[in-house]
Design a protein around this motif. Structure first.
Motif, PDB file in Angstrom:
ATOM      1  N   PRO A 289       0.799  -1.240   0.000  1.00 53.74           N
ATOM      2  CA  PRO A 289       0.000   0.000   0.000  1.00 53.74           C
ATOM      3  C   PRO A 289       0.827   1.282   0.000  1.00 53.74           C
ATOM      4  O   PRO A 289       0.245   2.371  -0.014  1.00 53.74           O
ATOM      5  N   LEU A 290       2.140   1.148   0.039  1.00 53.60           N
ATOM      6  CA  LEU A 290       3.066   2.264  -0.112  1.00 53.60           C
ATOM      7  C   LEU A 290       2.882   3.344   0.948  1.00 53.60           C
ATOM      8  O   LEU A 290       3.279   3.149   2.080  1.00 53.60           O
ATOM      9  N   PHE A 291       2.259   4.472   0.609  1.00 53.88           N
ATOM     10  CA  PHE A 291       2.240   5.633   1.495  1.00 53.88           C
ATOM     11  C   PHE A 291       0.864   5.857   2.128  1.00 53.88           C
ATOM     12  O   PHE A 291       0.492   6.977   2.454  1.00 53.88           O
ATOM     13  N   GLY A 292       0.104   4.782   2.284  1.00 58.27           N
ATOM     14  CA  GLY A 292      -1.251   4.905   2.794  1.00 58.27           C
ATOM     15  C   GLY A 292      -1.312   5.019   4.312  1.00 58.27           C
ATOM     16  O   GLY A 292      -0.344   4.748   5.023  1.00 58.27           O
ATOM     17  N   THR A 293      -2.473   5.425   4.795  1.00 60.89           N
ATOM     18  CA  THR A 293      -2.742   5.449   6.233  1.00 60.89           C
ATOM     19  C   THR A 293      -3.212   4.063   6.630  1.00 60.89           C
ATOM     20  O   THR A 293      -4.409   3.797   6.771  1.00 60.89           O
ATOM     21  N   ASN A 294      -2.268   3.150   6.813  1.00 63.22           N
ATOM     22  CA  ASN A 294      -2.621   1.741   6.970  1.00 63.22           C
ATOM     23  C   ASN A 294      -3.299   1.433   8.301  1.00 63.22           C
ATOM     24  O   ASN A 294      -3.978   0.414   8.419  1.00 63.22           O
ATOM     25  N   HIS A 295      -3.123   2.281   9.307  1.00 62.84           N
ATOM     26  CA  HIS A 295      -3.811   2.066  10.583  1.00 62.84           C
ATOM     27  C   HIS A 295      -5.333   2.136  10.405  1.00 62.84           C
ATOM     28  O   HIS A 295      -6.083   1.518  11.178  1.00 62.84           O
ATOM     29  N   LYS A 296      -5.773   2.853   9.398  1.00 63.17           N
ATOM     30  CA  LYS A 296      -7.210   2.974   9.129  1.00 63.17           C
ATOM     31  C   LYS A 296      -7.803   1.667   8.614  1.00 63.17           C
ATOM     32  O   LYS A 296      -9.012   1.439   8.720  1.00 63.17           O
ATOM     33  N   PHE A 297      -6.963   0.789   8.071  1.00 60.33           N
ATOM     34  CA  PHE A 297      -7.424  -0.423   7.400  1.00 60.33           C
ATOM     35  C   PHE A 297      -6.967  -1.674   8.155  1.00 60.33           C
ATOM     36  O   PHE A 297      -5.983  -1.670   8.875  1.00 60.33           O
ATOM     37  N   GLY A 299      -7.888  -3.545  10.669  1.00 59.97           N
ATOM     38  CA  GLY A 299      -7.825  -3.670  12.114  1.00 59.97           C
ATOM     39  C   GLY A 299      -6.914  -2.640  12.757  1.00 59.97           C
ATOM     40  O   GLY A 299      -5.845  -2.321  12.246  1.00 59.97           O
ATOM     41  N   TRP A 300      -7.349  -2.139  13.899  1.00 68.86           N
ATOM     42  CA  TRP A 300      -6.604  -1.073  14.570  1.00 68.86           C
ATOM     43  C   TRP A 300      -5.410  -1.573  15.366  1.00 68.86           C
ATOM     44  O   TRP A 300      -4.612  -0.771  15.854  1.00 68.86           O
ATOM     45  N   MET A 301      -5.257  -2.898  15.514  1.00 69.97           N
ATOM     46  CA  MET A 301      -4.109  -3.417  16.249  1.00 69.97           C
ATOM     47  C   MET A 301      -2.849  -3.477  15.389  1.00 69.97           C
ATOM     48  O   MET A 301      -1.783  -3.902  15.857  1.00 69.97           O
ATOM     49  N   ASP A 302      -2.974  -3.057  14.124  1.00 71.43           N
ATOM     50  CA  ASP A 302      -1.818  -2.873  13.238  1.00 71.43           C
ATOM     51  C   ASP A 302      -1.001  -4.142  13.011  1.00 71.43           C
ATOM     52  O   ASP A 302       0.229  -4.109  12.952  1.00 71.43           O
ATOM     53  N   TYR A 303      -1.692  -5.268  12.835  1.00 71.95           N
ATOM     54  CA  TYR A 303      -0.991  -6.508  12.510  1.00 71.95           C
ATOM     55  C   TYR A 303      -0.536  -6.555  11.056  1.00 71.95           C
ATOM     56  O   TYR A 303       0.333  -7.353  10.712  1.00 71.95           O
ATOM     57  N   PHE A 304      -1.117  -5.693  10.217  1.00 76.20           N
ATOM     58  CA  PHE A 304      -0.851  -5.809   8.789  1.00 76.20           C
ATOM     59  C   PHE A 304      -0.537  -4.446   8.171  1.00 76.20           C
ATOM     60  O   PHE A 304      -1.305  -3.491   8.332  1.00 76.20           O
ATOM     61  N   TYR A 305       0.600  -4.356   7.503  1.00 77.63           N
ATOM     62  CA  TYR A 305       0.997  -3.225   6.656  1.00 77.63           C
ATOM     63  C   TYR A 305       1.315  -1.947   7.434  1.00 77.63           C
ATOM     64  O   TYR A 305       1.443  -0.884   6.839  1.00 77.63           O
ATOM     65  N   VAL A 306       1.454  -2.029   8.737  1.00 79.44           N
ATOM     66  CA  VAL A 306       1.911  -0.874   9.510  1.00 79.44           C
ATOM     67  C   VAL A 306       3.315  -1.205  10.009  1.00 79.44           C
ATOM     68  O   VAL A 306       3.510  -1.700  11.116  1.00 79.44           O
ATOM     69  N   GLY A 307       4.296  -0.978   9.149  1.00 78.41           N
ATOM     70  CA  GLY A 307       5.671  -1.338   9.470  1.00 78.41           C
ATOM     71  C   GLY A 307       5.900  -2.835   9.525  1.00 78.41           C
ATOM     72  O   GLY A 307       6.889  -3.297  10.105  1.00 78.41           O
ATOM     73  N   ASN A 308       4.996  -3.621   8.943  1.00 79.16           N
ATOM     74  CA  ASN A 308       5.134  -5.078   8.950  1.00 79.16           C
ATOM     75  C   ASN A 308       4.305  -5.674   7.815  1.00 79.16           C
ATOM     76  O   ASN A 308       3.540  -4.973   7.171  1.00 79.16           O
ATOM     77  N   HIS A 309       4.471  -6.952   7.580  1.00 82.37           N
ATOM     78  CA  HIS A 309       3.671  -7.736   6.629  1.00 82.37           C
ATOM     79  C   HIS A 309       3.910  -7.349   5.164  1.00 82.37           C
ATOM     80  O   HIS A 309       3.265  -7.881   4.266  1.00 82.37           O
ATOM     81  N   ILE A 310       4.810  -6.402   4.902  1.00 86.64           N
ATOM     82  CA  ILE A 310       5.131  -6.051   3.518  1.00 86.64           C
ATOM     83  C   ILE A 310       5.855  -7.242   2.869  1.00 86.64           C
ATOM     84  O   ILE A 310       6.667  -7.910   3.494  1.00 86.64           O
ATOM     85  N   ASN A 311       5.556  -7.506   1.602  1.00 90.51           N
ATOM     86  CA  ASN A 311       6.168  -8.611   0.852  1.00 90.51           C
ATOM     87  C   ASN A 311       5.886  -9.969   1.503  1.00 90.51           C
ATOM     88  O   ASN A 311       6.706 -10.884   1.430  1.00 90.51           O
ATOM     89  N   SER A 312       4.702 -10.081   2.116  1.00 87.30           N
ATOM     90  CA  SER A 312       4.334 -11.324   2.790  1.00 87.30           C
ATOM     91  C   SER A 312       3.205 -12.017   2.017  1.00 87.30           C
ATOM     92  O   SER A 312       3.105 -11.871   0.798  1.00 87.30           O
ATOM     93  N   VAL A 313       2.338 -12.745   2.742  1.00 89.15           N
ATOM     94  CA  VAL A 313       1.349 -13.620   2.108  1.00 89.15           C
ATOM     95  C   VAL A 313       0.045 -12.905   1.784  1.00 89.15           C
ATOM     96  O   VAL A 313      -0.943 -13.544   1.410  1.00 89.15           O
ATOM     97  N   GLY A 314       0.023 -11.579   1.899  1.00 87.93           N
ATOM     98  CA  GLY A 314      -1.186 -10.843   1.553  1.00 87.93           C
ATOM     99  C   GLY A 314      -2.273 -11.010   2.599  1.00 87.93           C
ATOM    100  O   GLY A 314      -2.057 -11.568   3.683  1.00 87.93           O
ATOM    101  N   LEU A 315      -3.488 -10.566   2.261  1.00 86.80           N
ATOM    102  CA  LEU A 315      -4.544 -10.554   3.271  1.00 86.80           C
ATOM    103  C   LEU A 315      -5.918 -10.490   2.620  1.00 86.80           C
ATOM    104  O   LEU A 315      -6.128  -9.785   1.633  1.00 86.80           O
ATOM    105  N   LEU A 316      -6.863 -11.226   3.210  1.00 88.61           N
ATOM    106  CA  LEU A 316      -8.288 -11.063   2.939  1.00 88.61           C
ATOM    107  C   LEU A 316      -8.922 -10.600   4.248  1.00 88.61           C
ATOM    108  O   LEU A 316      -8.848 -11.292   5.257  1.00 88.61           O
ATOM    109  N   ASP A 317      -9.538  -9.429   4.213  1.00 89.29           N
ATOM    110  CA  ASP A 317     -10.128  -8.831   5.404  1.00 89.29           C
ATOM    111  C   ASP A 317     -11.611  -8.585   5.145  1.00 89.29           C
ATOM    112  O   ASP A 317     -11.977  -7.833   4.248  1.00 89.29           O
ATOM    113  N   ILE A 318     -12.456  -9.229   5.949  1.00 87.80           N
ATOM    114  CA  ILE A 318     -13.898  -8.997   5.890  1.00 87.80           C
ATOM    115  C   ILE A 318     -14.316  -8.316   7.194  1.00 87.80           C
ATOM    116  O   ILE A 318     -14.042  -8.824   8.285  1.00 87.80           O
ATOM    117  N   SER A 319     -14.953  -7.157   7.093  1.00 86.96           N
ATOM    118  CA  SER A 319     -15.290  -6.371   8.276  1.00 86.96           C
ATOM    119  C   SER A 319     -16.776  -6.012   8.277  1.00 86.96           C
ATOM    120  O   SER A 319     -17.410  -5.929   7.226  1.00 86.96           O
TER     121      SER A 319
END
Length: 419
Positions: A289-297, A299-319
């Motif tokens: 997601p490059l320069f996005g506000t990833n905390h907004k997406f 989950g707020w616990m920042d398990y994904f794409y907030v300084g982590n999970h880059i170049n990993s197995v991707g994600l399916l998120d249903i909310s």
């Protein structure tokens, strides 16, 4: 002749500097946090972290018919990181923004300097306002806006570590350069944006620094009519990253239905492609997601794409976001179901189930006054064995996070000169 030159100069100055506004405002944002599984699962025998961080910003804004300028100074600290008798600050004062914009005419304008860049839902470009530091770029943006419904931005950035006489390596944890075009148009009940972004990142190859460029192409659409609102986006990435071919995508959609004046019910889904952990291909399939506000997406616990999970197995998120808002009170409850988009493999080579876990996010907001907000939140992660493979730690340990924050935004000074 001197008199004529004087009158001409005075006329130019009057056009530039009449109808001026100068404002100074302040933001103070102390936030207390309890972390026991924030960003990652809790290792055995690890105790929770508790601390208070604070952002302090002083903003200066100048505006006139042709010229606008803005400077935002900030200090970010953790309470107690310097002693009460310290002669210096651990972090000092930083420039979060320092830019000027100039209108050539009613359609063309330029903006340059240190600035926040925010587009659409902040998925690719956002200011990451949740982080106390926030995000800003050193960039140049040219804007063509022929009317209120259409706008085209062309953005450029070229980063170096210092002024040099000859080429040197760029070792800052940042992108090397970007160029983008963003077009936005508004229709009756629909807004459409198109983005084309070319981003360069440095990497080392045979002891020499090189730059690989990858391209992000996509569209964002939002719509609303009566009680129903929604948005959808599709982005694709190609090019190269760290000498690997890139082919990735991000698909997302959200619907929100306003049941009455107070309650809103939503349903959202996002798919970010990933790379199989047992892949033997040199191709990278992980979306960034490059320069996005990833905390907004995601989950707020920042398990994904907030300084982590880059170049990993991707994600399916249903909310399923639920929101209650009445007068000064705002309540939100957002359950998330997380699954990996690509194959997860454990240390023994066994493929794991794609389901990663469920996160429950809750927040409460109360507007104490026009310039004072109070917010608090609690999140809980119910992780699976697959999440444990990705994050480490122990999924059976209680995994939660709580926070409380005040936001003070007083206006210190405003002065307007009419034309």
């Amino acid at each position: 002749m001197k008199k004529l030159i004087f009158l001409m100069c005075f006329g130019m100055l009057s056009q530039t500097f009449f109808a001026q506004e100068f404002a100074i405002d302040l933001q103070l944002r102390p936030r207390a946090e309890y972390r026991h599984g924030f960003k990652t699962l809790v290792p055995d025998a690890a105790d929770a972290a508790t601390f208070i961080s604070q952002r302090s910003r002083l903003n200066f804004n100048y505006g006139s018919e042709k010229l606008n300028a803005y400077i935002s100074l900030q200090n970010v600290r953790t309470w107690g990181e310097v002693s009460t008798l310290s002669a210096s600050d651990a972090n000092g004062t930083a420039i979060h923004e320092a830019w000027a914009s100039f209108k050539l005419d009613s359609e063309f304008s330029f903006k340059m300097g240190r600035q926040e860049i925010i587009y659409d839902d902040s998925r690719i470009f956002g200011n990451v306002d949740w982080a106390q530091t926030g995000r800003s770029h050193d960039a140049f943006i040219a804007t063509y806006q022929p009317n209120s419904k259409n706008r085209l931005d062309i953005g450029l950035a070229l980063n170096e570590e210092d002024e040099t006489l000859f080429k040197t390596d760029y070792d800052v944890n940042n992108y090397k350069a970007f160029q983008y075009a963003w077009y936005h148009t508004s229709l009756d009940n629909l807004n459409l944006s198109l983005l084309a972004l070319n981003t360069g990142f440095t990497f080392d190859k045979n002891g020499k620094q090189e730059v690989d460029y990858n391209q992000t192409l996509g569209a964002f659409v939002s719509f609303g009519k009566n009680q129903l609102k929604g948005d959808a986006s599709a982005y694709f990435q190609t090019g190269k990253i760290a000498d690997r071919s890139l082919s990735a995508y991000n698909l997302a959609g959200n619907l929100h239905y306003q049941i009455n004046s107070e309650f809103t019910f939503g349903l959202g889904a996002e798919l970010l492609s990933g790379t199989d952990m047992n892949s033997t291909s040199d191709k990278m399939n992980s979306f960034n997601p490059l320069f996005g506000t990833n905390h907004k997406f995601n989950g707020w616990m920042d398990y994904f794409y907030v300084g982590n999970h880059i170049n990993s197995v991707g994600l399916l998120d249903i909310s399923v976001p639920l929101k209650y808002q009445k007068e000064k009170v705002t309540l939100q409850l957002v359950p998330h179901l997380f699954s990996s988009a690509a194959t997860v493999v454990d240390n023994f080579g066994n493929e794991k189930d794609n389901y990663l876990g469920t996160e429950i996010d809750f927040s409460f907001g109360y507007k104490i006054a026009s310039n004072i907000d109070f917010q608090l939140g609690y999140s809980h992660m119910f992780a699976t064995e697959t999440m444990e493979v990705l994050k480490g730690g122990n999924r059976n340990n209680t995994t939660n996070w709580a926070w409380a924050m005040f936001v003070f935004k007083p206006k210190l000074f405003t002065h307007t000169t009419s034309k």
